[in-house]
Design a protein around this motif. Structure first.
Motif, PDB file in Angstrom:
ATOM      1  N   PHE A   1      61.498  25.867  77.351  1.00 46.36           N
ATOM      2  CA  PHE A   1      60.860  26.476  76.181  1.00 46.36           C
ATOM      3  C   PHE A   1      59.954  25.470  75.468  1.00 46.36           C
ATOM      4  CE2 PHE A   1      60.998  27.347  71.594  1.00 46.36           C
ATOM      5  CZ  PHE A   1      60.423  28.601  71.594  1.00 46.36           C
ATOM      6  N   ASN A   2      60.529  24.295  75.255  1.00 48.93           N
ATOM      7  CA  ASN A   2      59.868  23.241  74.506  1.00 48.93           C
ATOM      8  C   ASN A   2      58.529  22.874  75.133  1.00 48.93           C
ATOM      9  OD1 ASN A   2      59.369  20.937  73.092  1.00 48.93           O
ATOM     10  ND2 ASN A   2      60.904  19.718  74.145  1.00 48.93           N
ATOM     11  N   HIS A   3      58.546  22.625  76.463  1.00 47.86           N
ATOM     12  CA  HIS A   3      57.328  22.194  77.123  1.00 47.86           C
ATOM     13  C   HIS A   3      56.317  23.330  77.180  1.00 47.86           C
ATOM     14  CE1 HIS A   3      54.914  20.966  80.764  1.00 47.86           C
ATOM     15  NE2 HIS A   3      54.631  20.103  79.838  1.00 47.86           N
ATOM     16  N   ALA A   4      56.788  24.579  77.326  1.00 50.43           N
ATOM     17  CA  ALA A   4      55.860  25.709  77.306  1.00 50.43           C
ATOM     18  C   ALA A   4      55.098  25.723  75.984  1.00 50.43           C
ATOM     19  CB  ALA A   4      56.619  27.019  77.500  1.00 50.43           C
ATOM     20  N   MET A   5      55.819  25.531  74.868  1.00 54.35           N
ATOM     21  CA  MET A   5      55.167  25.536  73.557  1.00 54.35           C
ATOM     22  C   MET A   5      54.197  24.361  73.418  1.00 54.35           C
ATOM     23  SD  MET A   5      56.492  28.095  71.892  1.00 54.35           S
ATOM     24  CE  MET A   5      56.732  28.002  70.135  1.00 54.35           C
ATOM     25  N   ILE A   6      54.676  23.146  73.770  1.00 52.28           N
ATOM     26  CA  ILE A   6      53.846  21.954  73.564  1.00 52.28           C
ATOM     27  C   ILE A   6      52.559  22.048  74.368  1.00 52.28           C
ATOM     28  CG2 ILE A   6      53.701  19.481  73.913  1.00 52.28           C
ATOM     29  CD1 ILE A   6      56.713  19.373  73.775  1.00 52.28           C
ATOM     30  N   LYS A   7      52.708  22.400  75.663  1.00 49.48           N
ATOM     31  CA  LYS A   7      51.512  22.392  76.504  1.00 49.48           C
ATOM     32  C   LYS A   7      50.551  23.488  76.099  1.00 49.48           C
ATOM     33  CE  LYS A   7      51.266  18.835  78.435  1.00 49.48           C
ATOM     34  NZ  LYS A   7      52.131  18.182  79.377  1.00 49.48           N
ATOM     35  N   ALA A   8      51.096  24.631  75.643  1.00 49.51           N
ATOM     36  CA  ALA A   8      50.200  25.686  75.156  1.00 49.51           C
ATOM     37  C   ALA A   8      49.430  25.184  73.934  1.00 49.51           C
ATOM     38  CB  ALA A   8      50.994  26.944  74.828  1.00 49.51           C
TER      39      ALA A   8
END
Lengths: 493, 118
Positions: free
Chosen positions: A339-346
């Protein structure tokens, strides 16, 4: 209370909308349709998540054929969680998309862009909900084939070769996956994941089953760009249209990580299998290599898109590491990091999209001082960057805390050392980005631009605020991840 | 064990390695795509072989026949064939576009034109 057909709703909607998009032959109408459909899918998946968390897993038999004969869609906590993540990013990318696509994709291909986007969305939404191992392959290929096309729509001609290389490696990965499923079918005679989960853990001593896990791991390793199978990723992300990079970087590799968790833990029973065949240690090894190699490569990049692409490889390493640690905290770390990386990279790729839209370049030297004319974009870069490094009070901190704990629980202090080292490297490349924003006076070209258009900023700020809010009460997502991890490990006992 | 035995599976391994080798060794993009296709076909043969029941007929209900070949692997492979055809179509379409953009379909020549690619 939800409708009986709820689990299939978010798959059928985008799948049906894609051909309608071709018939419309109009970029604006296509965009509107894609926005509505992804928005609808997002709401539907949220309802599903709430339902699953409160009342337990949902099962749906397609065409009324009861599992294990028919194809089953099965939504539990983890799949609903991944589903909401994909749908949220898919929806926000569409809010972001219109101006960015107009600027980066040829006008006569606009509607085809949205068609492919909807198909890719269908595939990525399908993987979490399906309870059938072969059906998972079909969704994997729906999303992969459409993403090859999406990447090739980039303006630079190198987008074409990047898409071609991705096609070759992606197809090899998918074929390995099919081969692994075939080997499992030979031994068990079933393709239903719940059915497999009941039989495979008792068969771990059979060579065919061990080979199946090896093929499945390598196949998905190619899809999720684990070092040394990552070669397709940097150019694909760097030369694709920015909206595509936002969507794929945030979701495609994460969904492949989900599939690997599903296979290694639900299907093969996790630790039971690892006792016979130490795939977990292999994953820890390659996860650590990914973390370091990706971060080292990112430090030397001058193109921001390539920098973030290499950072993705490094972050994938964290997830695979958590998967390989094979205990509750490590696995919970991997789930939070999806979840975390999906948010950050977006956030970061959307910010780069804003920069490219206004300044017309993603080169660190060309965008110096962009914080002055584009203060909101720059602020979002800072928040995303801090979370990427794992600064306290961000989601990244929760992930790293869980992973460190998981490593120490297994007495692998050297793993903890590598986690910290990779985070320091992340600090270096994030610092280069922040320094470019704030520490240089803007050139005339940069000073003349304005802040990005309102819809793009809206999507960017919404994501940034969401990560901050979720991080403030980190226990919410942390507890959920621990419960999920316990379920995953429990199924193997 | 009589003649067929594991013969099919040896064919599968041979086809798979031939296809994989072509993908790795050939610089010509069209040949790469065909190598990839041979690689996929080996998996089709694998699935169809494992569904075969010795002495079984086609899985159609008829009086006098009790042993049938397992139809599920064949049906799965129908799906995989469709995926393979789609992959080949997208791949060849990309090669056409690459030729338009670079004027070549040789990997090493394209790499030179691309410059900084790692």
């Amino acid at each position: 209370m939800i409708s009986v057909h709820q689990p299939i709703l978010q798959i059928v909607l985008p799948l049906m909308a894609a051909p309608i998009c071709v018939i419309l032959r109009n970029a604006f109408a296509g965009w509107l349709l894609a926005l509505l459909v992804t928005g609808g899918a997002f709401v539907a998946s949220l309802i599903l998540l709430v339902h699953v968390v409160n009342e337990g897993p949902v099962s749906y038999a397609i065409g009324g054929w009861p599992p294990p004969w028919g194809i089953e869609y099965r939504v539990d906590g983890l799949s609903a969680f991944v589903l909401v993540t994909v749908a949220a990013i898919g929806f926000l990318s569409m809010i972001f998309a219109r101006r960015s696509v107009e600027a980066e994709v040829a006008a006569d291909r606009g509607y085809l862009f949205y068609t492919m986007y909807l198909l890719c969305f269908t595939g990525l939404m399908g993987i979490p909900v399906t309870g059938d191992a072969f059906n998972l392959f079909v969704f994997l290929e729906i999303s992969s084939l459409s993403s090859y096309v999406l990447i090739s729509l980039g303006t630079d001609r190198r987008a074409l070769t990047a898409a071609f290389r991705y096609l070759i490696m992606g197809t090899l990965g998918a074929t390995f996956y099919v081969l692994g499923i075939g080997l499992l079918y030979m031994v068990t005679g079933t393709l239903n994941i719940a059915d497999l989960a009941a039989r495979v853990p008792e068969m771990t001593h059979i060579r065919t089953v061990q080979m199946a896990l090896a093929f499945l791991t390598v196949g998905l390793g190619l899809k999720l760009a684990l070092f040394p199978l990552h070669l397709w990723l940097p150019n694909a992300y760097a030369f694709a249209p920015t909206v595509v990079t936002v969507f794929l970087a945030a979701t495609a590799t994460k969904v492949a990580v989900y599939a690997l968790i599903r296979i290694a833990y639900t299907m093969f029973g996790g630790p039971t299998m690892f006792a016979v065949m130490p795939i977990d240690e292999v994953l820890v090894g390659f996860g650590l290599l990914s973390m370091i190699v990706g971060a080292l490569a990112a430090v030397w990049q001058t193109n921001v898109k390539r920098l973030l692409a290499f950072s993705s490889i490094s972050q994938i390493g964290y997830m695979v590491l958590g998967l390989g640690l094979a205990d509750v905290t490590g696995l919970a770390g991997a789930v939070v990091h999806i979840f975390n990386h999906a948010m950050i990279k977006a956030i970061l790729f959307m910010a780069v999209g804003c920069i490219i839209f206004r300044i017309g370049s993603a080169d660190l030297r060309d965008i110096r001082g962009f914080a002055k004319p584009m203060p909101i974009t720059a602020a979002c870069v800072v928040v995303g960057g801090l979370s990427l490094v794992g600064a306290p009070l961000t989601l990244g901190f929760i992930t790293k805390w869980l992973l460190l704990q998981g490593a120490l629980d297994r007495n692998w202090w050297w793993v903890a050392v590598v986690i910290v080292a990779a985070s320091l490297l992340a600090l270096v490349y994030v610092w280069r980005l922040i320094a470019a924003a704030y520490l240089h006076p803007p050139s005339e070209r940069v000073a003349a631009v304005r802040e990005a258009p309102a819809p793009m900023l809206l999507a960017l700020v919404a994501l940034t605020v969401a990560t901050v809010v979720i991080a403030i009460d980190g226990s919410l997502i942390g507890d959920f991840a621990v419960v999920t991890a316990k379920q995953l490990l429990g199924s193997g006992e | 064990m009589d003649f067929p035995g594991l013969f099919n599976y040896w064919i599968v391994i041979a086809l798979m390695m031939i296809g994989f080798y072509i993908v790795i060794s050939q610089g010509n993009l069209v040949k790469k795509i065909f190598g990839l296709n041979i690689f996929q076909v080996s998996v089709f043969v694998f699935y169809i072989s494992m569904g075969k029941v010795e002495g079984g007929t086609a899985p159609i209900l008829a009086p006098g026949f009790a042993t049938y070949t397992n139809p599920i692997p064949s049906v799965l492979i129908l799906t995989a064939i469709v995926v393979g055809v789609a992959t080949m179509a997208v791949g060849l379409a990309l090669v056409v576009r690459i030729r338009d953009a670079f004027g070549s379909i040789e990997d090493d020549e394209i790499a030179k034109l691309e410059g900084d690619v790692t």
